[in-house]
Design an enzyme around this catalytic site. Sequence first.
Site, short mmCIF file in Angstrom:
data_model
loop_
_atom_site.label_atom_id
_atom_site.label_comp_id
_atom_site.label_asym_id
_atom_site.label_seq_id
_atom_site.Cartn_x
_atom_site.Cartn_y
_atom_site.Cartn_z
N ARG A 52 0.85 -1.20 0.00
CA ARG A 52 0.00 0.00 0.00
C ARG A 52 0.88 1.25 0.00
NH1 ARG A 52 -1.41 2.04 4.56
NH2 ARG A 52 -2.15 0.18 5.61
N TYR A 109 -15.17 18.19 -17.33
CA TYR A 109 -15.57 16.78 -17.35
C TYR A 109 -16.71 16.61 -16.36
CZ TYR A 109 -15.17 11.69 -16.98
OH TYR A 109 -15.43 10.34 -16.98
N ASP A 181 -6.15 19.04 -16.54
CA ASP A 181 -6.49 17.68 -16.95
C ASP A 181 -5.95 17.49 -18.36
OD1 ASP A 181 -7.70 15.33 -17.87
OD2 ASP A 181 -9.47 15.63 -16.60
N LYS A 206 -7.43 6.13 -20.46
CA LYS A 206 -7.69 6.51 -21.85
C LYS A 206 -6.45 6.24 -22.72
CE LYS A 206 -11.57 7.80 -19.98
NZ LYS A 206 -11.85 9.16 -19.56
C1 LIG Z 1 -12.27 9.70 -18.40
C2 LIG Z 1 -11.86 11.03 -17.93
C3 LIG Z 1 -11.73 11.29 -16.56
C4 LIG Z 1 -12.07 10.27 -15.50
O1 LIG Z 1 -11.26 9.15 -15.52
P1 LIG Z 1 -11.73 7.72 -14.96
O2 LIG Z 1 -10.55 6.84 -15.11
O3 LIG Z 1 -12.92 7.31 -15.77
O4 LIG Z 1 -12.11 7.91 -13.52
C5 LIG Z 1 -11.32 12.56 -16.20
N1 LIG Z 1 -11.05 13.51 -17.10
C6 LIG Z 1 -11.18 13.30 -18.43
C7 LIG Z 1 -10.87 14.40 -19.38
C8 LIG Z 1 -11.58 12.04 -18.89
O5 LIG Z 1 -11.72 11.84 -20.21
#
Ligand SMILES: *Cc1c(COP(=O)(O)O)cnc(C)c1O
Length: 383
Positions: A52, A109, A181, A206
């Site tokens: 952890r 988002y 982000d 992603k």
């Molecule tokens: C998918 C996404 C998130 C969230 O990510 P998760 O892994 O689904 O929790 C945050 N910001 C953007 C721009 C995203 O495309």
Amino acid sequence: MSPAPLHPTTRAAHAGLTVDPETRAVVPPIHLATTFERAPDGSYPAGYQYSRSANPNRATLEAALADLEGGDLDDEIACVAFPSGMAAIFAVLQTLAPGDHVVAPRDAYYNVALLLRDHFARWGVGVSFADMTAPHEVAAAMTPATKLVWIETPSNPLLDITDIEKVATVAHSGGALVACDNTWATPLLQRPLTLGADLVVHATTKYLAGHSDVTGGAVIVRGQTDTVERLQTVQRVAGVVPSPLDCWLVARGLRTLAVRMRAHVENALALAHFLDVHPSVERVHYPGLPNDPGHETAAKQMDDFGGMLSFVVRGGEAKARAVANGLQLFTQATSLGGPESLVEHRASVEGPASLAPPGLLRVSVGLEHPDDLIADLSRVLDP
Ligand SMILES: *Cc1c(COP(=O)(O)O)cnc(C)c1O
């Protein structure tokens, strides 16, 4: 003479690779062990004690992401990995204290806006939403309590482009940190820390993992040791940790990221040009198109324009959904960044508070041949 800094492509291709000294394996093993032996003198010779707190696969991934986002900056760059993008975002917001205030994008988002509006309001953190494409609006939204300005560029689902440098200047002059982000651009196309951001957030789910088979997140921080410590408390003490296998898979994804992004961008640009002149399409949102309002800023701060686009179908929601239903090569599903093209009717996914126009379809352009994708679109769009 010091050697020239390595290109992001080269850094990505080597992400997380060191030959295992014991077996000479070229690819690192997956360490599932939860606990590590203590030496007679009380030390932990490899630096690992309990999974952890720290795990070799997580440490490898964190070092690779810090290297990719940090570029050639001389500052200390730290990375803290999380089990999802939202967990990473949640951890960043938890670095704030009651009474603090956040300025966030109007089209953030969806779940970020939800967290700020509903969850963190109960913890005494205030929020204002602003149009991030207009830095003067960001300045107007800031209060003496503003500690964080949140950027998402390109934005979801309207592909708005925020000038990171300009917003960072505004935020810093008011004493706030800037978090960006960078999920949609990836560090191959945009490195916000080098443009003035203090924190970068990723849904590694992603493009970074890249195969629609891992959920993960990460925060990369320039300097700001207090913030890093608070993020590490959430990760190591509260136990918001990604699994060793998931870390290994994301690191593997990084090694093909450069070549995948090149193909995503090439395909997205081809689709954007096709859709832009199609009579059944009202509007295309893609910063790579010269007529896009974000084009100039994107060209300045990005190495290329990314693999995401959205377009508005003439005829509103019914027509847009018929188009999504009729496509054969595009899977109708949420998420993005995998080899397979995905299409999504955003307004019906987000619900009544959505800013997405009813006729808007969001596309994650995959790695198929662009001619095949265009033929599929052409078939369903032609009246
Ligand atoms: C998918 C996404 C998130 C969230 O990510 P998760 O892994 O689904 O929790 C945050 N910001 C953007 C721009 C995203 O495309």
